[in-house]
Design a protein around this motif. Structure first.
Motif, PDB file in Angstrom:
ATOM      1  N   LEU A  53       0.828  -1.210   0.000  1.00 33.16           N
ATOM      2  CA  LEU A  53       0.000   0.000   0.000  1.00 33.16           C
ATOM      3  C   LEU A  53       0.862   1.259   0.000  1.00 33.16           C
ATOM      4  CD1 LEU A  53      -2.862  -1.014   2.428  1.00 33.16           C
ATOM      5  CD2 LEU A  53      -3.087  -0.466   0.006  1.00 33.16           C
ATOM      6  N   SER A  54       1.966   1.221   0.721  1.00 32.93           N
ATOM      7  CA  SER A  54       2.869   2.378   0.733  1.00 32.93           C
ATOM      8  C   SER A  54       3.457   2.617  -0.652  1.00 32.93           C
ATOM      9  CB  SER A  54       3.995   2.151   1.751  1.00 32.93           C
ATOM     10  OG  SER A  54       3.460   2.055   3.050  1.00 32.93           O
ATOM     11  N   MET A  55       3.823   1.535  -1.342  1.00 33.43           N
ATOM     12  CA  MET A  55       4.321   1.667  -2.713  1.00 33.43           C
ATOM     13  C   MET A  55       3.232   2.217  -3.631  1.00 33.43           C
ATOM     14  SD  MET A  55       6.413  -1.941  -2.895  1.00 33.43           S
ATOM     15  CE  MET A  55       6.320  -2.026  -4.666  1.00 33.43           C
ATOM     16  N   MET A  56       2.013   1.731  -3.439  1.00 37.19           N
ATOM     17  CA  MET A  56       0.902   2.191  -4.268  1.00 37.19           C
ATOM     18  C   MET A  56       0.642   3.681  -4.055  1.00 37.19           C
ATOM     19  SD  MET A  56      -1.519  -1.184  -3.788  1.00 37.19           S
ATOM     20  CE  MET A  56      -3.037  -0.360  -4.157  1.00 37.19           C
ATOM     21  N   LYS A  57       0.724   4.130  -2.808  1.00 38.03           N
ATOM     22  CA  LYS A  57       0.529   5.559  -2.517  1.00 38.03           C
ATOM     23  C   LYS A  57       1.584   6.400  -3.220  1.00 38.03           C
ATOM     24  CE  LYS A  57      -0.734   7.084   1.587  1.00 38.03           C
ATOM     25  NZ  LYS A  57      -0.842   7.214   3.065  1.00 38.03           N
ATOM     26  N   MET A  58       2.804   5.873  -3.295  1.00 37.60           N
ATOM     27  CA  MET A  58       3.864   6.612  -3.973  1.00 37.60           C
ATOM     28  C   MET A  58       3.585   6.707  -5.473  1.00 37.60           C
ATOM     29  SD  MET A  58       7.284   5.229  -2.116  1.00 37.60           S
ATOM     30  CE  MET A  58       8.325   6.378  -3.019  1.00 37.60           C
ATOM     31  N   ASN A  59       2.976   5.667  -6.024  1.00 34.29           N
ATOM     32  CA  ASN A  59       2.684   5.644  -7.459  1.00 34.29           C
ATOM     33  C   ASN A  59       1.509   6.544  -7.832  1.00 34.29           C
ATOM     34  OD1 ASN A  59       4.730   3.818  -7.895  1.00 34.29           O
ATOM     35  ND2 ASN A  59       3.392   2.043  -7.871  1.00 34.29           N
ATOM     36  N   ARG A  60       0.462   6.527  -7.024  1.00 31.13           N
ATOM     37  CA  ARG A  60      -0.777   7.228  -7.370  1.00 31.13           C
ATOM     38  C   ARG A  60      -1.094   8.416  -6.483  1.00 31.13           C
ATOM     39  NH1 ARG A  60      -4.200   4.938 -11.137  1.00 31.13           N
ATOM     40  NH2 ARG A  60      -3.967   2.721 -11.437  1.00 31.13           N
ATOM     41  N   ARG A  61      -0.452   8.506  -5.346  1.00 26.07           N
ATOM     42  CA  ARG A  61      -0.730   9.532  -4.330  1.00 26.07           C
ATOM     43  C   ARG A  61      -2.051   9.261  -3.613  1.00 26.07           C
ATOM     44  NH1 ARG A  61       3.960  10.690  -3.379  1.00 26.07           N
ATOM     45  NH2 ARG A  61       5.046  11.976  -4.851  1.00 26.07           N
ATOM     46  N   LYS A  62      -3.030   8.685  -4.301  1.00 30.32           N
ATOM     47  CA  LYS A  62      -4.290   8.343  -3.654  1.00 30.32           C
ATOM     48  C   LYS A  62      -4.654   6.933  -4.104  1.00 30.32           C
ATOM     49  CE  LYS A  62      -9.004   9.646  -2.887  1.00 30.32           C
ATOM     50  NZ  LYS A  62     -10.151  10.338  -3.316  1.00 30.32           N
ATOM     51  N   ILE A  63      -4.957   6.089  -3.148  1.00 34.03           N
ATOM     52  CA  ILE A  63      -5.331   4.715  -3.471  1.00 34.03           C
ATOM     53  C   ILE A  63      -6.813   4.705  -3.809  1.00 34.03           C
ATOM     54  CG2 ILE A  63      -5.511   2.372  -2.578  1.00 34.03           C
ATOM     55  CD1 ILE A  63      -3.123   3.063  -0.752  1.00 34.03           C
ATOM     56  N   ARG A  64      -7.114   4.208  -4.999  1.00 33.61           N
ATOM     57  CA  ARG A  64      -8.508   4.159  -5.451  1.00 33.61           C
ATOM     58  C   ARG A  64      -8.967   2.710  -5.474  1.00 33.61           C
ATOM     59  NH1 ARG A  64      -8.793   7.659 -10.705  1.00 33.61           N
ATOM     60  NH2 ARG A  64     -10.939   6.928 -10.561  1.00 33.61           N
ATOM     61  N   GLU A  66     -11.131   1.088  -7.086  1.00 35.56           N
ATOM     62  CA  GLU A  66     -11.357   0.420  -8.376  1.00 35.56           C
ATOM     63  C   GLU A  66     -10.070  -0.085  -9.015  1.00 35.56           C
ATOM     64  OE1 GLU A  66     -11.772   4.939  -9.202  1.00 35.56           O
ATOM     65  OE2 GLU A  66     -12.333   3.557  -7.624  1.00 35.56           O
ATOM     66  N   TYR A  67      -8.915   0.426  -8.571  1.00 39.53           N
ATOM     67  CA  TYR A  67      -7.630  -0.008  -9.127  1.00 39.53           C
ATOM     68  C   TYR A  67      -6.805  -0.842  -8.158  1.00 39.53           C
ATOM     69  CZ  TYR A  67      -8.557   3.626 -12.591  1.00 39.53           C
ATOM     70  OH  TYR A  67      -9.124   4.403 -13.563  1.00 39.53           O
ATOM     71  N   ILE A  68      -7.331  -1.086  -6.976  1.00 35.97           N
ATOM     72  CA  ILE A  68      -6.486  -1.649  -5.924  1.00 35.97           C
ATOM     73  C   ILE A  68      -5.902  -3.016  -6.283  1.00 35.97           C
ATOM     74  CG2 ILE A  68      -8.308  -2.711  -4.524  1.00 35.97           C
ATOM     75  CD1 ILE A  68      -6.536  -1.508  -2.128  1.00 35.97           C
TER      76      ILE A  68
END
Length: 158
Positions: A53-64, A66-68
């Protein structure tokens, strides 16, 4: 065991981790304190998820939502590639390490991320370093989960 065996066990762990993810076991407000709590409580599955999740936040800034699953799988594929490369390069050095040494490395990487983030002006320059540390944390947590599988009844997880 050869490193390919580690890849098989890595997949077994991911199947079990993904079970928790697909059943709503996600905290979208993840921060490094949650990683520390997970380490201190020995909750390695949470540590894997929080690292992703931390990596995902870095990629998108906001975790959505529908894309999780897409983003989660993408991060796990990257982490697996890194694990296989390092395992090949270092001849599965993690297997010779004690549990406490692996835990210490995880803590060291979390503290390194916190140090980089405290110096906000350097964050953009160090984004890849932060992401690399999250990948390492994730992979070391999976190694601990593999150790737990090897010490328990492996057949019940298949």
């Amino acid at each position: 065991m050869k490193w390919k065996d580690t890849s098989i066990l890595y997949d077994v762990v991911l199947i079990n981790v993904n079970f928790f993810v697909k059943n709503g076991y996600m905290n979208f407000n993840v921060d490094n304190n949650l990683l520390l709590v997970s380490v201190n409580q020995g909750n390695w599955i949470s540590l894997v998820n929080y690292s992703v999740l931390s990596m995902m936040k870095m990629n998108r800034r906001k975790i959505r939502k529908e894309y999780i699953m897409y983003d989660y799988d993408k991060c796990m594929r990257v982490a697996r590639i890194v694990m296989e490369k390092k395992n090949s390069d270092y001849n599965e050095a993690w297997k010779a390490m004690s549990f406490s040494s692996i835990k210490d490395i995880i803590l060291q990487k979390i503290f390194r991320i916190q140090g980089i983030q405290r110096n906000e002006c350097l964050i953009k320059k160090n984004q890849n370093k932060i992401k690399d540390n999250y990948i390492d944390i994730l992979n070391y947590a999976i190694f601990i989960l593999i150790r737990n599988i090897e010490e328990s009844d492996f057949s019940m997880l298949l």
